[in-house]
Design a protein around this motif. Structure first.
Motif, mmCIF file in Angstrom:
data_model
loop_
_atom_site.group_PDB
_atom_site.id
_atom_site.type_symbol
_atom_site.label_atom_id
_atom_site.label_comp_id
_atom_site.label_asym_id
_atom_site.label_seq_id
_atom_site.Cartn_x
_atom_site.Cartn_y
_atom_site.Cartn_z
ATOM 1 N N VAL A 67 47.928 42.685 47.450
ATOM 2 C CA VAL A 67 47.644 41.971 46.396
ATOM 3 C C VAL A 67 46.216 42.685 45.863
ATOM 4 O O VAL A 67 46.235 43.005 44.166
ATOM 5 N N LEU A 68 45.762 42.514 46.697
ATOM 6 C CA LEU A 68 43.943 43.445 46.788
ATOM 7 C C LEU A 68 45.027 45.175 45.778
ATOM 8 O O LEU A 68 43.693 45.278 45.032
ATOM 9 N N PHE A 69 45.181 46.080 46.247
ATOM 10 C CA PHE A 69 45.748 47.491 45.545
ATOM 11 C C PHE A 69 45.899 46.905 43.942
ATOM 12 O O PHE A 69 45.581 47.324 43.493
ATOM 13 N N PHE A 70 46.888 46.471 44.254
ATOM 14 C CA PHE A 70 47.695 45.998 42.868
ATOM 15 C C PHE A 70 46.225 45.474 41.839
ATOM 16 O O PHE A 70 46.789 45.977 40.253
ATOM 17 N N VAL A 71 45.293 45.006 42.521
ATOM 18 C CA VAL A 71 44.466 44.192 41.147
ATOM 19 C C VAL A 71 43.889 45.571 41.015
ATOM 20 O O VAL A 71 43.033 45.481 39.982
ATOM 21 N N ILE A 72 43.686 46.240 42.173
ATOM 22 C CA ILE A 72 42.530 47.739 41.663
ATOM 23 C C ILE A 72 42.974 48.433 40.813
ATOM 24 O O ILE A 72 42.387 49.065 40.254
ATOM 25 N N TRP A 73 44.610 48.859 41.001
ATOM 26 C CA TRP A 73 45.094 49.692 40.109
ATOM 27 C C TRP A 73 45.147 49.085 38.150
ATOM 28 O O TRP A 73 44.653 49.489 37.745
ATOM 29 N N ILE A 74 45.284 47.969 38.293
ATOM 30 C CA ILE A 74 45.048 47.236 37.419
ATOM 31 C C ILE A 74 44.021 47.508 37.006
ATOM 32 O O ILE A 74 43.778 47.752 35.650
ATOM 33 N N PHE A 75 42.859 47.237 37.365
ATOM 34 C CA PHE A 75 41.392 47.799 37.084
ATOM 35 C C PHE A 75 40.923 48.642 36.914
ATOM 36 O O PHE A 75 40.748 48.715 35.162
ATOM 37 N N PHE A 76 41.645 50.181 37.293
ATOM 38 C CA PHE A 76 41.288 50.625 36.962
ATOM 39 C C PHE A 76 42.413 51.413 35.254
ATOM 40 O O PHE A 76 42.077 51.872 34.679
ATOM 41 N N SER A 77 44.072 51.209 35.676
ATOM 42 C CA SER A 77 43.984 51.278 34.167
ATOM 43 C C SER A 77 43.598 51.032 33.213
ATOM 44 O O SER A 77 43.414 51.113 32.250
ATOM 45 N N VAL A 78 43.140 49.695 33.733
ATOM 46 C CA VAL A 78 42.168 48.440 31.862
ATOM 47 C C VAL A 78 41.305 49.878 31.999
ATOM 48 O O VAL A 78 40.490 49.675 30.780
ATOM 49 N N MET A 79 40.634 49.746 33.010
ATOM 50 C CA MET A 79 39.342 51.494 32.575
ATOM 51 C C MET A 79 39.532 52.046 31.705
ATOM 52 O O MET A 79 38.224 53.334 30.879
ATOM 53 N N SER A 80 40.223 52.893 31.597
ATOM 54 C CA SER A 80 41.235 53.828 31.634
ATOM 55 C C SER A 80 41.106 53.788 30.038
ATOM 56 O O SER A 80 40.745 55.459 29.414
ATOM 57 N N ILE A 81 41.926 52.501 30.133
ATOM 58 C CA ILE A 81 42.913 52.517 28.203
ATOM 59 C C ILE A 81 41.163 52.066 27.355
ATOM 60 O O ILE A 81 41.198 52.908 26.708
ATOM 61 N N SER A 82 40.092 50.845 28.051
ATOM 62 C CA SER A 82 39.265 50.636 27.160
ATOM 63 C C SER A 82 38.190 51.485 26.683
ATOM 64 O O SER A 82 37.277 50.841 25.743
ATOM 65 N N ASN A 83 37.630 52.185 28.044
ATOM 66 C CA ASN A 83 36.128 52.550 28.355
ATOM 67 C C ASN A 83 35.899 54.138 27.543
ATOM 68 O O ASN A 83 37.378 54.766 27.390
ATOM 69 N N LEU A 92 54.893 42.887 39.894
ATOM 70 C CA LEU A 92 55.117 43.117 38.435
ATOM 71 C C LEU A 92 54.986 42.156 37.501
ATOM 72 O O LEU A 92 54.836 42.206 36.372
ATOM 73 N N LEU A 93 55.891 41.180 38.062
ATOM 74 C CA LEU A 93 56.583 40.540 37.117
ATOM 75 C C LEU A 93 55.694 39.203 37.342
ATOM 76 O O LEU A 93 55.409 38.348 36.017
ATOM 77 N N TRP A 94 54.511 39.116 38.057
ATOM 78 C CA TRP A 94 53.877 38.023 38.475
ATOM 79 C C TRP A 94 52.509 38.368 37.047
ATOM 80 O O TRP A 94 51.840 37.586 36.173
ATOM 81 N N TYR A 95 52.275 39.869 37.110
ATOM 82 C CA TYR A 95 50.789 40.327 36.268
ATOM 83 C C TYR A 95 51.951 40.310 34.693
ATOM 84 O O TYR A 95 51.104 40.092 33.696
ATOM 85 N N LEU A 96 53.430 40.488 34.385
ATOM 86 C CA LEU A 96 53.969 40.608 33.141
ATOM 87 C C LEU A 96 53.898 39.597 32.293
ATOM 88 O O LEU A 96 53.859 39.359 31.341
ATOM 89 N N GLY A 97 54.797 38.428 33.201
ATOM 90 C CA GLY A 97 54.606 37.002 33.344
ATOM 91 C C GLY A 97 53.703 35.967 33.143
ATOM 92 O O GLY A 97 53.032 36.093 31.866
ATOM 93 N N PRO A 98 54.079 34.722 33.805
ATOM 94 C CA PRO A 98 52.808 34.476 33.727
ATOM 95 C C PRO A 98 51.244 34.587 33.581
ATOM 96 O O PRO A 98 50.746 34.084 32.802
ATOM 97 N N VAL A 99 50.310 36.103 33.747
ATOM 98 C CA VAL A 99 49.418 36.459 34.036
ATOM 99 C C VAL A 99 49.021 37.046 32.097
ATOM 100 O O VAL A 99 48.945 36.167 31.223
ATOM 101 N N ASN A 100 50.698 37.117 32.063
ATOM 102 C CA ASN A 100 50.060 37.887 30.200
ATOM 103 C C ASN A 100 51.206 37.236 28.994
ATOM 104 O O ASN A 100 51.491 38.012 28.332
ATOM 105 N N ASP A 101 51.867 36.356 29.852
ATOM 106 C CA ASP A 101 53.314 35.847 28.507
ATOM 107 C C ASP A 101 54.174 36.434 28.078
ATOM 108 O O ASP A 101 53.999 36.085 27.375
ATOM 109 N N LEU A 102 54.579 36.986 28.529
ATOM 110 C CA LEU A 102 55.620 37.902 27.944
ATOM 111 C C LEU A 102 56.629 36.884 28.148
ATOM 112 O O LEU A 102 56.400 36.546 29.762
#
Length: 411
Positions: free
Chosen positions: A53-69, A339-349
């Motif tokens: 879970v922590l690995f997934f959170v860190i990698w999503i953080f890096f992804s958002v940082m790469s796109i938005s920064n 992946l389902l948790w992040y795309l579904g309940p978190v991002n409301d896909l």
């Protein structure tokens, strides 16, 4: 290269234009990914579900940082190095592309007729950009060096069950005798029939046993919070609640293979009884952890929410049990669930939200639950047949004659 040749825009292949992005963009990010993988594998306490879970959170953080920064220094994946220059050039040629969309998404603009193209000379691999990529390579090397200091796989393992043997001198006489502990197993009780309720209670106790005191406190606090959070804010709270049982779900269907007790369980009860006992126990654990949510929905009179949540309670343990039975490992479920948790309940896909509260796709997940349950039962039946076939083959090798083998097999 295949896209370029199939579209026929230019039949000349420039290898440098393809290899330089691989060298300067892909490889540094893959090195960092590999370094984090090794670190989480050797760091105590991060090799299980919590680490995933922590690995997934860190990698999503890096992804958002790469796109938005906009700064290339924080562009871990090198996305802006390619996307920013490409979008600027496209905005100069086409009015419907805004220059403010630099760093955003590309390829979601509906175009009728022939797709317009434009010339783009590629990334300018200047010294500042290459230095920023080199920093992430050095960061990956630093993480690997840290992991090497934490690596202790060849150290002597301490086991809870250990008995010191007596020491002997050169004449093979005992010179020192340690007092040995005696262990007594519980007596075997025979029953004429297998009771599913007893198996469910045993599986339930095994699932909730062994967690740290902090896990129990978090679950208790989550149940109380679910009763206090206002209904209009509870949708943002529910995804957090559905993370706590991840370590319990991921062991469903594969625990006996992990602890090498599969043959022992096969001789104790039918596999189908074992399968359904694990399934029911997983549903009961999920129901217990989310009981605060259900009570809150009931008090608010939201029967539709209760129905959708119950569907999710059945879907997730069924998915975990089927994947665990199929792969005999917990990793596939943990990766797919995150992946389902992040795309579904978190991002409301809509179609990926297995909780179904804001979207109402409960019927879809009822069907998926039924299909997964049937597939899991079929896999369980095939595995049982393979184990029995192997057992019969080994038994046949130890029998002097074919007739005696069949006679013993019938008994």
């Amino acid at each position: 290269m295949g896209m370029q040749l199939l579209r026929g825009e230019d039949l000349h292949i420039n290898l440098a234009a393809y290899l330089l992005p691989l060298l300067f963009v892909s490889i540094p990010s893959l090195l960092l990914l590999s370094a984090f993988t090794v670190l989480f594998d050797v760091l105590p306490g991060l090799k299980g579900a919590v680490g995933n879970v922590l690995f997934f959170v860190i990698w999503i953080f890096f992804s958002v940082m790469s796109i938005s920064n906009s700064s290339s220094l924080w562009d871990v994946f090198g996305i802006n190095a390619i996307q920013t220059g490409m979008t600027k050039e496209a905005a100069a040629h086409f009015d419907f592309i805004s220059a403010n969309e630099i760093g955003g998404s590309i390829g979601y603009y509906p175009i009728e007729g022939r797709t317009p193209t434009f010339e783009w000379s590629g990334v300018d691999w200047n010294g500042h950009l290459l230095t920023s990529r080199l920093i992430w390579v050095l960061a990956a090397m630093a993480i690997i060096l840290l992991s090497s200091q934490l690596f202790n796989r060849f150290a002597a393992a301490k086991t809870a069950f250990s008995v010191k043997l007596p020491a002997y001198d050169v004449k093979n006489k005992v010179v020192e005798r340690e007092e040995r502990k005696s262990y007594q197993l519980s007596p075997v009780k025979r029953d004429k029939r297998v009771r599913l309720s007893r198996l469910v209670r045993a599986e339930f106790r095994i699932m909730i046993k062994g967690m740290s005191i902090w896990w129990y406190l978090l679950v208790l606090g989550s149940m109380m919070t679910s009763l206090l959070v206002p209904l209009d804010q509870i949708k943002s709270w529910l995804p957090i609640l559905m993370l706590w049982p991840l370590a319990i779900w991921s062991q469903m269907g594969n625990r006996e293979f992990y602890y090498s007790t599969n043959e022992l369980l096969l001789s104790s009860c039918p596999r189908l009884y074992k399968f359904f006992s694990v399934w029911i126990a997983g549903i009961l654990v999920t129901l217990l952890i989310s009981s605060g949510v259900l009570i809150h929905f009931f008090l608010e009179g939201e029967l539709t929410y209760i129905y959708s949540w119950v569907v999710g309670i059945f879907f997730v343990p069924t998915l975990a049990l089927t994947l665990g039975t199929m792969t005999r490992s917990r990793k596939l479920f943990e990766v797919l669930y995150m992946l389902l948790w992040y795309l579904g309940p978190v991002n409301d896909l809509p179609y990926l939200n297995f909780l179904g509260l804001p979207t109402g796709y409960s019927t879809l997940y009822i069907m998926l639950t039924f299909v997964l349950l049937v597939v899991g039962i079929m896999i369980q039946h095939v595995q049982e047949g393979n184990l029995l076939a192997g057992f019969r083959k080994n038994t046949k090798m130890n029998q002097p004659t074919k007739g005696e083998y069949h006679e013993k097999l019938e008994k």
